[in-house]
Design an enzyme around this catalytic site. Sequence first.
Site, PDB file in Angstrom:
ATOM      1  N   TYR A  73     -13.032 -17.864  10.214  1.00 22.33           N
ATOM      2  CA  TYR A  73     -12.241 -18.246  11.382  1.00 22.33           C
ATOM      3  C   TYR A  73     -11.159 -19.271  11.047  1.00 22.33           C
ATOM      4  O   TYR A  73     -10.882 -20.192  11.819  1.00 22.33           O
ATOM      5  CB  TYR A  73     -13.136 -18.760  12.517  1.00 22.33           C
ATOM      6  CG  TYR A  73     -14.164 -17.745  12.933  1.00 22.33           C
ATOM      7  CD1 TYR A  73     -13.830 -16.661  13.742  1.00 22.33           C
ATOM      8  CD2 TYR A  73     -15.480 -17.823  12.468  1.00 22.33           C
ATOM      9  CE1 TYR A  73     -14.771 -15.704  14.097  1.00 22.33           C
ATOM     10  CE2 TYR A  73     -16.429 -16.869  12.812  1.00 22.33           C
ATOM     11  CZ  TYR A  73     -16.064 -15.816  13.626  1.00 22.33           C
ATOM     12  OH  TYR A  73     -16.983 -14.870  13.970  1.00 22.33           O
ATOM     13  N   GLN A 102       2.596 -12.386  11.094  1.00 25.39           N
ATOM     14  CA  GLN A 102       3.782 -11.626  11.473  1.00 25.39           C
ATOM     15  C   GLN A 102       3.960 -10.375  10.602  1.00 25.39           C
ATOM     16  O   GLN A 102       3.456 -10.273   9.496  1.00 25.39           O
ATOM     17  CB  GLN A 102       5.017 -12.512  11.363  1.00 25.39           C
ATOM     18  CG  GLN A 102       5.095 -13.621  12.407  1.00 25.39           C
ATOM     19  CD  GLN A 102       4.220 -14.797  12.103  1.00 25.39           C
ATOM     20  OE1 GLN A 102       3.620 -14.906  11.037  1.00 25.39           O
ATOM     21  NE2 GLN A 102       4.124 -15.707  13.056  1.00 25.39           N
ATOM     22  N   GLU A 151      12.084 -16.940  13.290  1.00 30.50           N
ATOM     23  CA  GLU A 151      11.618 -18.249  12.829  1.00 30.50           C
ATOM     24  C   GLU A 151      12.524 -18.907  11.801  1.00 30.50           C
ATOM     25  O   GLU A 151      13.090 -18.240  10.931  1.00 30.50           O
ATOM     26  CB  GLU A 151      10.234 -18.104  12.184  1.00 30.50           C
ATOM     27  CG  GLU A 151       9.158 -17.616  13.131  1.00 30.50           C
ATOM     28  CD  GLU A 151       7.793 -17.728  12.502  1.00 30.50           C
ATOM     29  OE1 GLU A 151       6.991 -18.547  12.990  1.00 30.50           O
ATOM     30  OE2 GLU A 151       7.519 -17.030  11.511  1.00 30.50           O
ATOM     31  N   GLU A 153       8.971 -20.612  15.200  1.00 28.03           N
ATOM     32  CA  GLU A 153       8.859 -21.954  14.635  1.00 28.03           C
ATOM     33  C   GLU A 153      10.255 -22.399  14.240  1.00 28.03           C
ATOM     34  O   GLU A 153      11.024 -21.623  13.657  1.00 28.03           O
ATOM     35  CB  GLU A 153       7.954 -21.969  13.400  1.00 28.03           C
ATOM     36  CG  GLU A 153       6.484 -21.804  13.716  1.00 28.03           C
ATOM     37  CD  GLU A 153       5.619 -21.843  12.461  1.00 28.03           C
ATOM     38  OE1 GLU A 153       6.191 -21.848  11.351  1.00 28.03           O
ATOM     39  OE2 GLU A 153       4.392 -21.856  12.586  1.00 28.03           O
ATOM     40  N   GLN A 196      -3.319 -17.861  17.072  1.00 28.85           N
ATOM     41  CA  GLN A 196      -2.581 -18.748  17.955  1.00 28.85           C
ATOM     42  C   GLN A 196      -1.843 -17.998  19.047  1.00 28.85           C
ATOM     43  O   GLN A 196      -1.681 -18.496  20.158  1.00 28.85           O
ATOM     44  CB  GLN A 196      -1.597 -19.580  17.126  1.00 28.85           C
ATOM     45  CG  GLN A 196      -2.325 -20.538  16.189  1.00 28.85           C
ATOM     46  CD  GLN A 196      -1.479 -20.946  14.995  1.00 28.85           C
ATOM     47  OE1 GLN A 196      -0.496 -20.300  14.658  1.00 28.85           O
ATOM     48  NE2 GLN A 196      -1.877 -22.008  14.335  1.00 28.85           N
ATOM     49  N   TRP A 216      13.005 -13.687   9.730  1.00 28.75           N
ATOM     50  CA  TRP A 216      12.401 -14.869   9.109  1.00 28.75           C
ATOM     51  C   TRP A 216      13.285 -15.467   8.028  1.00 28.75           C
ATOM     52  O   TRP A 216      13.603 -14.802   7.046  1.00 28.75           O
ATOM     53  CB  TRP A 216      11.046 -14.451   8.493  1.00 28.75           C
ATOM     54  CG  TRP A 216      10.228 -15.544   7.890  1.00 28.75           C
ATOM     55  CD1 TRP A 216       9.732 -16.661   8.503  1.00 28.75           C
ATOM     56  CD2 TRP A 216       9.748 -15.598   6.536  1.00 28.75           C
ATOM     57  NE1 TRP A 216       8.976 -17.393   7.620  1.00 28.75           N
ATOM     58  CE2 TRP A 216       8.969 -16.758   6.401  1.00 28.75           C
ATOM     59  CE3 TRP A 216       9.898 -14.750   5.435  1.00 28.75           C
ATOM     60  CZ2 TRP A 216       8.344 -17.115   5.213  1.00 28.75           C
ATOM     61  CZ3 TRP A 216       9.281 -15.103   4.241  1.00 28.75           C
ATOM     62  CH2 TRP A 216       8.509 -16.277   4.140  1.00 28.75           C
ATOM     63  N   ARG A 217      13.697 -16.678   8.246  1.00 26.26           N
ATOM     64  CA  ARG A 217      14.250 -17.486   7.172  1.00 26.26           C
ATOM     65  C   ARG A 217      13.062 -18.157   6.497  1.00 26.26           C
ATOM     66  O   ARG A 217      12.329 -18.921   7.109  1.00 26.26           O
ATOM     67  CB  ARG A 217      15.233 -18.521   7.716  1.00 26.26           C
ATOM     68  CG  ARG A 217      15.750 -19.476   6.643  1.00 26.26           C
ATOM     69  CD  ARG A 217      16.684 -20.541   7.195  1.00 26.26           C
ATOM     70  NE  ARG A 217      16.904 -21.534   6.152  1.00 26.26           N
ATOM     71  CZ  ARG A 217      16.217 -22.662   6.016  1.00 26.26           C
ATOM     72  NH1 ARG A 217      15.245 -22.963   6.892  1.00 26.26           N
ATOM     73  NH2 ARG A 217      16.473 -23.494   5.024  1.00 26.26           N
ATOM     74  N   ALA A 218      12.878 -17.845   5.211  1.00 28.17           N
ATOM     75  CA  ALA A 218      11.636 -18.220   4.525  1.00 28.17           C
ATOM     76  C   ALA A 218      11.442 -19.731   4.473  1.00 28.17           C
ATOM     77  O   ALA A 218      12.384 -20.492   4.222  1.00 28.17           O
ATOM     78  CB  ALA A 218      11.632 -17.645   3.113  1.00 28.17           C
TER      79      ALA A 218
END
Length: 598
Positions: free
Chosen positions: A187, A167, A473, A495, A210, A439-441
């Site tokens: 990979y 991100q 997330e 997530e 992903q 983003w909340r870490a």
Amino acid sequence: MPVHAPPTGSAAFRGTPSPSRRRGLAATLAATLAATLLAFVPSSPAHADPIEGGSDLGPNVIVFDPSTPNIQGRLDEVFKQQESAQFGSGRYQFLFKPGTYNGLNAQLGFYTSVSGLGLSPDDVSINGDVTVDAGWFNGNATQNFWRSAENLSLNPVNGTNRWAVSQAAPFRRMHVKGGLNLAPDGYGWASGGYIADSKIDGSVGPYSQQQWYTRDSQVGGWQNAVWNMTFSGVEGAPAQSFPDPPYTTLETTPTSREKPFLHLDGDAYKVFVPEKRTNARGVTWDSGAPAGSSIDLDQFYVVKPGATAQTINAALDQGLNLLFTPGVYHVDETIEVNRADTVVLGLGLATIIPDNGVTAMKVADVDGVKLAGFLIDAGPVNSETLLEVGPEGSSADHSANPTTVQDVFIRIGGAGPGKATTSMVVNSDDTIIDHTWVWRADHGDGVGWETNRADFGVRVNGDDVLATGLFVEHFNKYDVEWYGERGRTIFFQNEKAYDAPNQAAVQNGDTKGYAAYRVDDSVEQHEGWGMGSYCYYNVDPTIQQHNGFQAPVKPGVKFHHLLVVSLGGQGQYERVINDTGEPTSGMSTVPSVVVQFP
């Protein structure tokens, strides 16, 4: 190639209105009193004189031309410092003047941006690479955040450039005269990403990525997909085939306007502001001069570390735009962007931290504001909001000239304790959110269920808001809530919060868990494409999440290509959207999908 295990990291309250200015009798009395006092008190030195626009760009903007000695050495020096400095304070911007550069490999670490200074990417030609890999994290690219490459052409040494990011790592306005590899060496896991206004002559190989979103670009081919590959306005994109393979392909992007960028006109710096496009497809720069206009640097307050919110607001009140040079900026009052068409542009992931619980930035309900290229980092005292686009109740029509929010990232925790009730609130109609990571870490310092409490990620109250590349997330409650009419989202990545201590902590009345993306029951029209939510409840793997998506069942509310994934069996989803879709199960990390809803 499939991913069989979870990544270790990747990632509302309605916004309070902006304070109104006092009017009427109170304002008259205040002005009279101020004039009287000024007759007896010496003038304050703060902003007694107009704030000058323009300036040098400061020590952390590093400018090269083809004759600059030891370019590789300078690139390597910064990379060594920034390679693993995920939550450090270093910020750097590399700028390449037009010309040809040979034998370079610009490896980019955290908070490092590289850009060309031409009007076209082809004005700066690098015979070499701009590389992101994951050696610092043992081949795992899921934490390769906060860096960017823009407005360059590359002739990769071995024919393929490696850009293994997750991100908050935009790849914009790039011309790769070869292929593009989005996976790390070996990979390993990767969880990105975003491409816009770029041309990749060869094939793009996501491999272990992903999910990915590509907008208004041209590719020579696309090799594979894992869970969610979404394209809008991309020439050469694979045909739509979700869920097998999981390609979501829109012929055009409904509305877009590319990000403003710094360029040289002779020896003078200017900021180019591209024009809005409708039903966009392909790049903006491949057939002559791009459509748009340039603003001289003397129309910008060049913000440098140490600048105060008071000075920044005085510059805005004076009619200047803002160019934040690389650095970390504490503000003890809200930055108020009130003038139509104001540009607020950050270099080198310039970072704004609100002190004492203030909102970092508020935008008035005006036309055409451009916010781009900076990070807002929550402070330890809870802020009700971190970014507000338009005050509560905004209703003006901005369809001809929308406000854009591009590569504006928001973080709560990670670099230290931070709290915010709602991170981003969009009240203005017609706003375009073009690539954000809110983003909340889930790792770093100041991380814990209550330590970096942040209930809501993004709340949209405005009508006709479009999100292209929405990454949100780990919030304690809803990650996205949408109240406005005719909202559209093209690509969503989410997530749920890893660190929920137990089922009770995420219980939402009679519902298990808070949906990642909720459209309010009052909404009549909404549409989304290519949207995924993942859970990884590693503190209590028995947690059940009822669904990833929640929306009213109405003819005007439509979703295309939804998926939910349990990462390694750490928690499970019972449904995909509402009560529709198969549950996830077991340890297999296989998505449950809904192709169309309703």
